[in-house]
Each structure stands twice: as structure tokens, then as C-alpha cells.
Write an enzyme that holds these catalytic residues in place. Structure first.
Site, short mmCIF file in Angstrom:
data_model
loop_
_atom_site.label_atom_id
_atom_site.label_comp_id
_atom_site.label_asym_id
_atom_site.label_seq_id
_atom_site.Cartn_x
_atom_site.Cartn_y
_atom_site.Cartn_z
N CYS A 52 0.81 -1.20 0.00
CA CYS A 52 0.00 0.00 0.00
C CYS A 52 0.86 1.27 0.00
O CYS A 52 0.37 2.33 -0.33
CB CYS A 52 -0.96 0.00 1.18
SG CYS A 52 -0.16 0.21 2.73
N GLU A 116 9.31 -1.08 10.82
CA GLU A 116 8.16 -1.98 10.88
C GLU A 116 8.51 -3.30 10.17
O GLU A 116 9.25 -3.29 9.18
CB GLU A 116 6.91 -1.32 10.29
CG GLU A 116 7.05 -0.84 8.85
CD GLU A 116 6.68 -1.91 7.87
OE1 GLU A 116 6.05 -2.87 8.29
OE2 GLU A 116 7.05 -1.79 6.69
#
Lengths: 451, 269
Positions: A52, A116
Site C-alpha cells: 500500500c 516496521e
């Protein structure tokens, strides 16, 4: 082989707004990108990554301008942007910059939230999709496997993914510092709200078994309770529930405090003083700040959690500088490997290795037998002859003319046969971790935004 | 000679544990554990050596008692480590061991004639049980300190050196409880064997001599804590503080009584 033929073309959250990125989705036909890239002339190897926050193609090509133009055209075919505009939003890395970029992506230095962990899994999936369709070969196979091991190295040598950088995760982390193992603990959710639900969701995935939902209207409580397979209760039952729960997350829209210190104090002995972790996400606050002064009660409000998150973020930035250093180092190593992938250095390395073996063995044998100098000479000559004759055919085979990608495969095989690159074993352990994220080749799931 | 070697080994173990605490480098923890194990073995050899040198259980001089105390903590810790792991516990325990070893090193190692009252089969039983109990109680003390440090950072919401390095509050509270649930029965046994010995040596079970009184006070402190834990769920900070106070009483029984309140036990110096 020179690094000049390695490219990365793509858009990410830094170069293009979501409005542009969402036009690059290939949701209808997951096979389309692979089919199309294969048909582009000069696109030898490629790997297609789509998440995304980024869409990028890693590829090798000897023909620069045309291939790049065709690729970009395909990426933007569904959009209404002109060629100039699409060029403005994309980035193109080349040579050592491309290698560095891939390493930075895999180790999450290029992510929206630095550190992340999802991007590595996504890149591994993307690589698997491409290699299953025979789109990658010697160079990209090596490069991507290296990218995975670099990411792993950065994760173990730096603390880049160390501490929580979102409020809901910070809450989970604190719960673990208080309770150790949180599985089997009970959580009470008072009111509803995005952040509170997110925190509850994280707790459930971490092993919390029982969720109790309290709400002003029992209807809402029932609805929310269904989501967590929990028990709905009314607001007036909170005090009773406090006797058994371990974690309280509160986020009502109430204008004043809903739980006072003097109400909770008598409950603590009934709880046999088991610790109580209270998270107040509401603004204005729901829970009496004085609660934190009770023994075994730990109260955190939004500001406290934000403060935790901020200090964790700045720690990650510090760790990122260490990680960048590792990326630079590993890029140099890869360039070195590419240099060796040429014919001449490979043949030299083969010869050198064979010579070293012959010489050490000679020295071993000749050291404990007495021979006249003349005989020693002829034994040495014989060893040399054996080495040369053994190497003769492999070298001829390598020198045979053939297509350039065939040639690379031959060189790669030869290097492996003679184990000229000592770190070949990383080519095997590619994908045992992070297999949880099943994304379709072109369909995109959002992982970057949360941890 | 052996004592010096042991002492050096403990020094290294402590330094390694400290470096590990700051750096969190797992390789260094491995060294720390190995060195501590070596120190523990050397220390055992030292005590056996003292046994042959003195001709009786080496627990009658100040040097021997403190050294045995350190030995008891080391092996209590190693036996716990074997069962389960508590993050960075070793650093705290090694400080206590090191402190005791320094005290032992500074006191005279001279061998004294055994006074007739001490010539009994109860000497090794009573003294070793009592000091082993102290070893576990010392570990409880360490866990209490760790609890207070960790709880302080979580309560104050300021995460410093300890937050990431120490285990969870619950784990520390459990550790505290485990240490006491081994240490307390041993302390009880130590007092009982002591009174049997008193009966044999002085004719009656209890004399209210300062050492006896203070070990009884210590016993009551720990008994109160355990009782409260079972009945009304005392835990956490309160339990940690009580454990620290209890250990203070242990140390006073060991030293304070000997130097400040002379009594029948005072030949142990």
C-alpha cells in the site's frame, strides 16, 4: 557482470501521494504485470513489489532508455497521467544506488514507520511470486536473498524494530512489562473508539482470552462484544467487573471522570492486590489521575502513551543510522561479488584455488619423505599438470560463446561448484520466516501503516 | 591461594554481568555464566580445602562464615538458573556475592582453636542450613530491589536504564515468592537445629541470647510477609519492601549482633 544493468523503478509514499499510488493497483488480473513485464524487450530479470505504500519493479536490462520507458508506461497505464507527470512521481535507481535502495526497503529503512517488520515479508512474497514464474535469475536471486539476510542482520545488530511506535502497541508492551505473560488475562473495554478497539484487538492477538465490553447503551456493547467474542455489560456494572479484570481500556465520550480513586481503592483488597493496568484513551479523561497513586494500579493516559511512543521513535532514528552503515557495507560486498561474476576473475579464482590446494598438499607430502632435488621437481611438475588438466575442460566450457544470461548462469554454477563465494548457503534459507502475509501478486494489503 | 583464584573469578563474573547489563550482548552473558560457574566450583574447592586445613567445618571464623554465605548465594542462584531464567537477575546477585567476597577477603583467614562449645555434630548442620537459608533470602533481596526499580519506572512513566532490561513486575514478584518459599523453610530449620544444639551445649533450648532473639525477629518478619501473601494477597511493592527489610534483619543477625550485642554466639567473629 557490472552493476550498471541493475535498476529499480517505482513510486512510494515519499514520491507520490496516495491519489497517485492508488491508480497503480493491479487488482483485476494478478498475472498481468508478470505477463506484461516478460513481453517488454530488454527486461531480463525482474521482481515486482506492490504494497500500500509502494509499487516498484526491480529489474536488470542492458538496454536502458526504451525498457525503462515501457515499464513506466505499463505501471501508469490505468492512470490518466501524462508521461512527464508519471516520470515526476517515480524514482529510478541504478547500479549501486539500486542495490542500496533494495537493502533499505527490505530492512524497513525506507518505510513510512521505520523499523516496521511487514515489508520484509512482503518483499519475500514478491520475490517468490516472481521466481515461481521464472522471472528472476542469477543476479536478482542473489540480490534479493542478500536483501533478506541484510534485513535479518540489521534486525539482530541494531534495535531498529525494538520498541513500540504506535499508541496501541505501546499499551500492549506496557501490559507485558506488568503482567509478563498476558495470555489468560481479562480486559475491560469501557466505551468505544477507534484507538481503544485497536488496542483491544492487539491484546486479543497477543493471547488475551476474555474481553468484557461496557457501554452506555447496552446495544452498542452487545455489537462490540460480538467482535471480540466478549461479554457485554452496562456502565453501572463496571465496579463489579473491576474485581476480576486485569486491564481496563477506557474511551467514553463522557464529559467528566467515570471512575474515581475512592471507588477503586476498596476493590484492590478484593482483587487480592493483583495488578491493575488502566489505559485512558478518552479526551477529556475518564479515569481519575489519582488512581496511579494506588499500590499495584498503573494508569496511563493518552499523553503518557504518546510520550512513550515519541521517545521510542527517536530511539529508532538513532538505530537507523547504525543500520544505514550496515547497508553501505553490504552494498560494497555485493558490488564486489558482481565484479567477480565476470569470466576472467572466475577463472583466476578457480586457478588460484586449485594451485593453493596442490601446493599445500605437496608441502605436506614432501615434508616427511627424503628425496633428491631432481625427484622433488618432477613430483611438483606432475601435481601442476594434474591441476591444469583437471581445470582445462571446465575453463573451455566457461569460455564457450553463448547468450549473455546463459553465461551468467554458467559462471554462477562454476563459482558454486568450486565454492568460490563462501556465503552460498544463504541462497537456500530464503523463505522460512514471515510467511504469514499472503498477498496476491497485484492485490495490495496495507501493512505499512501499523506494525 | 584457592581463595584468591575464586575471588578473581568472581571479579570477572561480576564485570561480565555488568558489561552484559549495559550492552545486552548475549555472547557476554554466556561468558558471565561460565565464569560464575567456574567461580562456584573453585569456591567449593576452597571450602573443602579449609575443612582439611582447620580440621573441622570451616564456619567458625568471620572469614569462613562470610565466604560460605557468598558460596550459598552462588549455588542458590545457579540452582535457580537451572530451573528458570530471569532476565538480568545475575547482575544484581553478582553484586551481592562480590560485596561478601570483599568482606571475606578483608577479614583474617587465621585458623583458631575450636572452643569446646562448638565441638559438636550440630555445628555443620546448624550453621550450613542457616547460611544456605541466608543465600536464598539474599536472592529474595535482589528480586525485591529489582521489583522496586522496575515498578518505579513504570509508575513514574519515565523509562530509563531498567525498564527494558528488567523482567515484568509479575515475573519479579513470582521470583521474590519463590526465593522466600525456599529460604523461609530453611531459616525455620536453621533455628530448630540451633535450638537442639543449644540444648546439647548449654542445657536448654532457648536462651534469649541476642543472636537467637534476632533470628527469631527475622523469622517473624518473613513469616508475616508469607502469611499476608497467602491470606490477603500482599504482593508487589509491599512484598518487595518487606523482603528488603527482612534481609536487613538477616544481615543484622549476622554482623550487628556479633559486634554490637555480645552474647553466647559472639565467639563467631
Amino acid at each position: 557482470m557490472s552493476a550498471d544493468s541493475i535498476f529499480v523503478l517505482g513510486v512510494n509514499h515519499k514520491t507520490a501521494p496516495i491519489k497517485v499510488r492508488e491508480q497503480l493497483a493491479f487488482t483485476d488480473d494478478p498475472e498481468a504485470p508478470f505477463r506484461h513485464f516478460k513481453s517488454i524487450e530488454g527486461c531480463e530479470e525482474f521482481c515486482f513489489l506492490s504494497t500500500c505504500n509502494r509499487v516498484e519493479v526491480i529489474f536488470t536490462t542492458p538496454r536502458k532508455e526504451e525498457t525503462i520507458r515501457d515499464l513506466r508506461k505499463f505501471l501508469f497505464q490505468a492512470s490518466n497521467l501524462s508521461d512527464e507527470e508519471s516520470a515526476k512521481y517515480t524514482y529510478l535507481h541504478h547500479g549501486s544506488d539500486a542495490i542500496t535502495h533494495i537493502y533499505r526497503v527490505s530492512s524497513s529503512l525506507d518505510s513510512m514507520i521505520v523499523g516496521e517488520p511487514q515489508i520484509l515479508g512482503q518483499l519475500k512474497d514478491a520475490y517468490r511470486q516472481s521466481s515461481d514464474r521464472d522471472c528472476t535469475s542469477v543476479i536478482l536471486n542473489r540480490l534479493l536473498h542478500k536483501a533478506f539476510s541484510v534485513a535479518k542482520r540489521i534486525r539482530t545488530e541494531t534495535n531498529i524494530g525494538g520498541s513500540a511506535v504506535s499508541i496501541s502497541y505501546a499499551a500492549v508492551e506496557l501490559a507485558k512489562k506488568i503482567f509478563g505473560d498476558i495470555s489468560g488475562k481479562k480486559v475491560l473495554l469501557i466505551g468505544a473508539g477507534e484507538m481503544a478497539e485497536l488496542a483491544a484487538e492487539h491484546l486479543v492477538t497477543q493471547g488475551i482470552t476474555e474481553v468484557i465490553v461496557a457501554n452506555r447503551t447496552l446495544e452498542n456493547a452487545v455489537l462490540l462484544a460480538q467482535r471480540f467474542k466478549g461479554t457485554p455489560v452496562g456502565l453501572n456494572e463496571i465496579l463489579d467487573q473491576l474485581e476480576t479484570v486485569d486491564i481496563v481500556i477506557s474511551s467514553t465520550g463522557a464529559s467528566g471522570l467515570i471512575l474515581h480513586q475512592k471507588e477503586v481503592k476498596p476493590i484492590m483488597p478484593k482483587r487480592r492486590n493483583r495488578p491493575l493496568f488502566m489505559i485512558d484513551i478518552a479526551v477529556p479523561r475518564d479515569l481519575d489521575p489519582e488512581l496511579n497513586n494506588l499500590d499495584n494500579v498503573y494508569l496511563y493516559d493518552v499523553d503518557d502513551l504518546t510520550h512513550v511512543v515519541e521517545s521510542n521513535k527517536s530511539e529508532r532514528v538513532q538505530e537507523a543510522t547504525k543500520a544505514e552503515r550496515i547497508v553501505v557495507e553490504e552494498t560494497l560486498k555485493f558490488l564486489q561479488w558482481l565484479d567477480n561474476m565476470e569470466l576472467t576473475p572466475t577463472i583466476t579464482a578457480m586457478r588460484q584455488k586449485a594451485d593453493t590446494i596442490a601446493r599445500t598438499e605437496l608441502a605436506k607430502t614432501l615434508s616427511h619423505i627424503e628425496l633428491p632435488a631432481k625427484d622433488k621437481k618432477s613430483i611438483e611438475k606432475m601435481a601442476c599438470a594434474i591441476v591444469n588438466k583437471l581445470l582445462h575442460d571446465p575453463i573451455l566450457h566457461l569460455k564457450d560463446s553463448c547468450r549473455p544470461d546463459e553465461k551468467q548462469k554458467k559462471i554462477a554454477h562454476a563459482r558454486r561448484l568450486f565454492s568460490l563465494d563462501n556465503d552460498n548457503q544463504i541462497l537456500q534459507n530464503s523463505s522460512e520466516e514471515n510467511r504469514g502475509n499472503n498477498i496476491t501478486p497485484a492485490g495490495r494489503k496495507c501493512y505499512d501503516s501499523e506494525e | 591461594m584457592l581463595f584468591t583464584l575464586t575471588f578473581i573469578a568472581y571479579c570477572f563474573a561480576t564485570v561480565f554481568y555488568f558489561v552484559f547489563f549495559v550492552s545486552q550482548n548475549k555472547q557476554i552473558r554466556k561468558y558471565a555464566r561460565i565464569v560464575l560457574l567456574i567461580a562456584g566450583i573453585l569456591h567449593t574447592a576452597t571450602i573443602i580445602g579449609r575443612y582439611f586445613a582447620t580440621g573441622h567445618t570451616p564456619l567458625t571464623t568471620h572469614h569462613d562464615t562470610v565466604s560460605f554465605f557468598a558460596w550459598a548465594i552462588t549455588w542458590a542462584f545457579l540452582s535457580f538458573r537451572w530451573r528458570y531464567e530471569v532476565k538480568n537477575f545475575g547482575t544484581f546477585v553478582s553484586v551481592v556475592i562480590m560485596a561478601l567476597m570483599v568482606i571475606a577477603a578483608l577479614s583474617s583467614q587465621q585458623v583458631n582453636q575450636l572452643p569446646p562449645a562448638l565441638q559438636s555434630k550440630w555445628l555443620p548442620i546448624h550453621a550450613s542450613i542457616a547460611i544456605l537459608a541466608n543465600g536464598f533470602l539474599a536472592m529474595g533481596f535482589c528480586s525485591g530491589i529489582m521489583y522496586l526499580l522496575q515498578e518505579r519506572e513504570i509508575k513514574k512513566k519515565r523509562f530509563g536504564l531498567f525498564y527494558s532490561r528488567l523482567p515484568s513486575l509479575e515475573a519479579l514478584d513470582n521470583l521474590n515468592h519463590h526465593c522466600l518459599s525456599v529460604g523461609f523453610p530453611m531459616l525455620t530449620l536453621g533455628i530448630i537445629t540451633g535450638s537442639f544444639w543449644a540444648k546439647q551445649a548449654w542445657g536448654s533450648y532457648w536462651h534469649w541470647d541476642p543472636k537467637e532473639t534476632w533470628s527469631l525477629i527475622t523469622w517473624f518478619l518473613y513469616a508475616a510477609l508469607l502469611h499476608q501473601r497467602f491470606t490477603s494477597g500482599w504482593r508487589g511493592k509491599r512484598a518487595a519492601i518487606m523482603t528488603i527489610i527482612g534481609f536487613g534483619a538477616v544481615l543484622f543477625t549476622l554482623w550487628g549482633v556479633t559486634y554490637l550485642l555480645p552474647g553466647m554466639h559472639s565467639y563467631v567473629r
